[in-house]
Write an enzyme that holds these catalytic residues in place. Sequence first.
Site, PDB file in Angstrom:
ATOM      1  N   CYS A   2      -3.278  13.501   6.004  1.00  0.00           N
ATOM      2  CA  CYS A   2      -2.046  13.810   6.739  1.00  0.00           C
ATOM      3  C   CYS A   2      -0.905  14.131   5.787  1.00  0.00           C
ATOM      4  CB  CYS A   2      -1.616  12.609   7.567  1.00  0.00           C
ATOM      5  SG  CYS A   2      -2.839  12.057   8.740  1.00  0.00           S
ATOM      6  N   ARG A  27      -3.817  19.770   1.546  1.00  0.00           N
ATOM      7  CA  ARG A  27      -4.292  18.386   1.655  1.00  0.00           C
ATOM      8  C   ARG A  27      -5.415  18.244   2.682  1.00  0.00           C
ATOM      9  NH1 ARG A  27       0.045  14.593   0.005  1.00  0.00           N
ATOM     10  NH2 ARG A  27      -0.627  13.115   1.567  1.00  0.00           N
ATOM     11  N   TRP A  75      -4.777  14.660   9.862  1.00  0.00           N
ATOM     12  CA  TRP A  75      -6.197  14.652   9.513  1.00  0.00           C
ATOM     13  C   TRP A  75      -6.787  13.473  10.274  1.00  0.00           C
ATOM     14  CZ3 TRP A  75      -9.362  11.426   6.192  1.00  0.00           C
ATOM     15  CH2 TRP A  75     -10.555  12.035   5.764  1.00  0.00           C
ATOM     16  N   ASN A 100       1.617   8.583   8.017  1.00  0.00           N
ATOM     17  CA  ASN A 100       0.393   8.716   7.213  1.00  0.00           C
ATOM     18  C   ASN A 100      -0.115   7.311   6.958  1.00  0.00           C
ATOM     19  OD1 ASN A 100       0.931  11.368   6.937  1.00  0.00           O
ATOM     20  ND2 ASN A 100       1.212  11.341   4.715  1.00  0.00           N
ATOM     21  N   GLY A 101      -1.438   7.163   6.963  1.00  0.00           N
ATOM     22  CA  GLY A 101      -1.994   5.843   6.663  1.00  0.00           C
ATOM     23  C   GLY A 101      -2.812   5.351   7.844  1.00  0.00           C
ATOM     24  N   GLU A 484     -21.719  16.142 -10.736  1.00  0.00           N
ATOM     25  CA  GLU A 484     -20.510  16.876 -10.372  1.00  0.00           C
ATOM     26  C   GLU A 484     -20.883  18.256  -9.803  1.00  0.00           C
ATOM     27  OE1 GLU A 484     -17.618  16.263  -9.744  1.00  0.00           O
ATOM     28  OE2 GLU A 484     -16.497  18.117  -9.959  1.00  0.00           O
ATOM     29  N   LYS A 488     -19.952  19.585  -6.058  1.00  0.00           N
ATOM     30  CA  LYS A 488     -19.226  20.845  -5.800  1.00  0.00           C
ATOM     31  C   LYS A 488     -19.976  21.685  -4.789  1.00  0.00           C
ATOM     32  CE  LYS A 488     -16.153  20.019  -6.980  1.00  0.00           C
ATOM     33  NZ  LYS A 488     -15.653  18.945  -7.736  1.00  0.00           N
ATOM     34  N   GLU A 491     -19.889  20.098  -1.195  1.00  0.00           N
ATOM     35  CA  GLU A 491     -18.619  20.019  -0.464  1.00  0.00           C
ATOM     36  C   GLU A 491     -18.101  21.371  -0.013  1.00  0.00           C
ATOM     37  OE1 GLU A 491     -15.334  18.164  -2.578  1.00  0.00           O
ATOM     38  OE2 GLU A 491     -16.075  18.946  -4.460  1.00  0.00           O
ATOM     39  N   HIS A 507     -40.286   9.574 -10.689  1.00  0.00           N
ATOM     40  CA  HIS A 507     -40.260   8.298  -9.953  1.00  0.00           C
ATOM     41  C   HIS A 507     -39.975   8.510  -8.466  1.00  0.00           C
ATOM     42  CE1 HIS A 507     -40.640   6.147 -13.691  1.00  0.00           C
ATOM     43  NE2 HIS A 507     -39.654   6.871 -14.201  1.00  0.00           N
ATOM     44  N   LYS A 606      -7.493  16.524   0.486  1.00  0.00           N
ATOM     45  CA  LYS A 606      -7.240  16.582  -0.953  1.00  0.00           C
ATOM     46  C   LYS A 606      -6.890  15.210  -1.525  1.00  0.00           C
ATOM     47  CE  LYS A 606      -6.825  18.598  -4.890  1.00  0.00           C
ATOM     48  NZ  LYS A 606      -8.099  18.864  -5.574  1.00  0.00           N
TER      49      LYS A 606
HETATM   50  C1  F6R Z   1     -14.250  16.409  -5.074  1.00  0.00           C
HETATM   51  C2  F6R Z   1     -12.978  15.720  -5.027  1.00  0.00           C
HETATM   52  C3  F6R Z   1     -12.968  14.288  -4.649  1.00  0.00           C
HETATM   53  C4  F6R Z   1     -11.898  13.537  -5.455  1.00  0.00           C
HETATM   54  C5  F6R Z   1     -11.782  12.087  -4.957  1.00  0.00           C
HETATM   55  C6  F6R Z   1     -10.808  11.285  -5.794  1.00  0.00           C
HETATM   56  O1  F6R Z   1     -14.103  17.730  -5.471  1.00  0.00           O
HETATM   57  O2  F6R Z   1     -11.950  16.301  -5.268  1.00  0.00           O
HETATM   58  O3  F6R Z   1     -14.222  13.703  -4.811  1.00  0.00           O
HETATM   59  O4  F6R Z   1     -12.250  13.561  -6.800  1.00  0.00           O
HETATM   60  O5  F6R Z   1     -11.355  12.088  -3.623  1.00  0.00           O
HETATM   61  O6  F6R Z   1      -9.549  11.862  -5.771  1.00  0.00           O
HETATM   62  P1  F6R Z   1      -8.500  11.576  -6.921  1.00  0.00           P
HETATM   63  O7  F6R Z   1      -9.037  12.164  -8.175  1.00  0.00           O
HETATM   64  O8  F6R Z   1      -7.237  12.242  -6.461  1.00  0.00           O
HETATM   65  O9  F6R Z   1      -8.382  10.083  -7.010  1.00  0.00           O
END
Ligand code: F6R
Length: 611
Positions: A2, A27, A75, A100-101, A484, A488, A491, A507, A606
């Site tokens: 949010c 976000r 959100w 927010n929250g 990682e 990527k 997501e 395994h 985000k």
């Molecule tokens: C994936 C991604 C998330 C963030 C995670 C932590 O691409 O962006 O997995 O890495 O939500 O967010 P931060 O780094 O802001 O604590």
Amino acid sequence: MCGIVGAVARHDVLDNLIDGLNRLEYRGYDSAGVALVCDDKRVQRLRAVGKVAVLEEEISVKRPVGHIGVAHTRWATHGQPSVRNCHPHMSGTDLALVHNGIIENHTELRTELEADGYEFTSDTDTEVIVHLIHRVLPDSNTLRDAVASAVERLEGAYAIGVIHASSPDTIVAARHGSPLIIGLGDDGNYLASDQMALSSITDRFIYLEEGDLAEIQVDRILIHSRQGEVANRQVHRFSPGALSIDKGHYNHFMHKEIHEQARVMTDVLEGRLAEAHVPDAVFGVDAAALFDRAQHIQIIACGTSYHAGMVARYWLEEHAGIPCQVEIASEYRYRTPAVLPHTLIVTVSQSGETADTLAALRNLKDHPNCCGSLSICNVAGSSLIRESDLCLLTHAGPEIGVASTKAFTSQLVAFQLLTAVVGRRHAMTPQAERGLVLQLRELPALVQHVLLLDERIRNHAGTFADKNHTLFLGRGVHYPIAMEGALKLKEISYIHAEAYAAGELKHGPLALVDEEMPVVALVPVDGLFDKMKSNLQEVQARKGSMLLIASENACLEDLKPKSVIRLPDVPEFLAPVIYTIPLQLLSYHVALIKGTNVDQPRNLAKAVTVE
Ligand code: F6R
């Protein structure tokens, strides 16, 4: 996640509010709304499901005009994305609130308020807050007093902005567990979840602290701390460039941010490398004493930032010779860990507002065995930075694409700097540190070189776009890089992707391998090269279709691979940064073919400021 915007000014604020919402789009959200105290002293509210553009269409039909208002991108957490659940929420016709929250005791409060005759018009946890404020308003001297009394009943996390028709000159804001900032303008003052929302209006910001309650007026801001005392909060300035959120000539922020990485490598290293060492002061004035005490490192983070921490463990143990543990924050915060004496806590976060990471830090930092805390973070002034003893800003610049790219590689570099300063106190010789510094100086040029492979990587993306699953393999320090890469891909393209330490294949996961299972493998020439090749032979024997991302001097003939992307032969210490980039580009191009929303993938946000 949010987003909140608020404005009180000498001019009509609707355009400021909508501009702020558009700037918060990155976000992630599913609906948006706005409420203003209009010039006839009535509150007008408009809400819409979908993009801010849908709200703007509604506004074009029925434009409210006012000098004070709040707005929100939602959100969904409690209740579906729907107009009834959109913020602002109202109690009666005069009081509006954005939040927010997550309010954890909302069920109990709702029962209590319903018994008092309040009718709920949404399924959200938020609506209890606005009714709580409404209930105490008649007995309060000011809107601020009413908000102060209402928030005392809340359990959970909140950042709120409140307006009332009878206080048409004041926004009341409060924060506990969710970030909130005030922007100082020439013609008014503003409120937002982050400075990006206000980047077209001002470069001067106040960060509200935990428990703060603020009254925001056109020419006056009054902040009270949790203890009820008037608080003087520092004003921070950011250059307009630091807040730029422009796609340039790219079609997506993610693509632009991938291509910014050579510049980011320069920025994160800028002023941080001496001739032959990394100065302690890079981490802050008290860094030397704190690093002297540290005998053990505990890294805590989420998602991509957690992967950076996993890479760092290999470096800190191998090059610095200091024991290191890494843990996902959402797990760590609810464990009762046996903390080793003289533990340095290192939190890693792009946003610095991730609820789980913050909670884990707060739980751990007063532990008698902790000797201090360091945050590696991209957002100056964020909660994580303010609550840590030391910080290292990663200087990646605003990251708008939900999938983290440049923030990740800048976190890796931050950990390389940490490896040097900690290593000097343990296993690293001055010669080794000097060698490391020399290698780091080469990093921006190497990253630039790898980015030139964009077109070639695009040609491999078609192999993945019609698949439902993919395996990513790595060994050693490249295992978290494979993780990682898998994150990527899943997501932004919604393809199920799993990463394995290649030695684990036999395994269990080898059972999955056949012609239909693409396997992406990271094959640098390092101490584990031969082991990796044996693992790939296991895949080849099962007719798995492999895409190898390999060093240019890796001898792979015996594997007869159809698809290889060759990377420059780089020092082992730099390889994780270099091998990350093709994986980012691969997932980007697969998502493009699939036509998914690259910058705002479904269901994701985000900055994850709630649990
Ligand atoms: C994936 C991604 C998330 C963030 C995670 C932590 O691409 O962006 O997995 O890495 O939500 O967010 P931060 O780094 O802001 O604590």
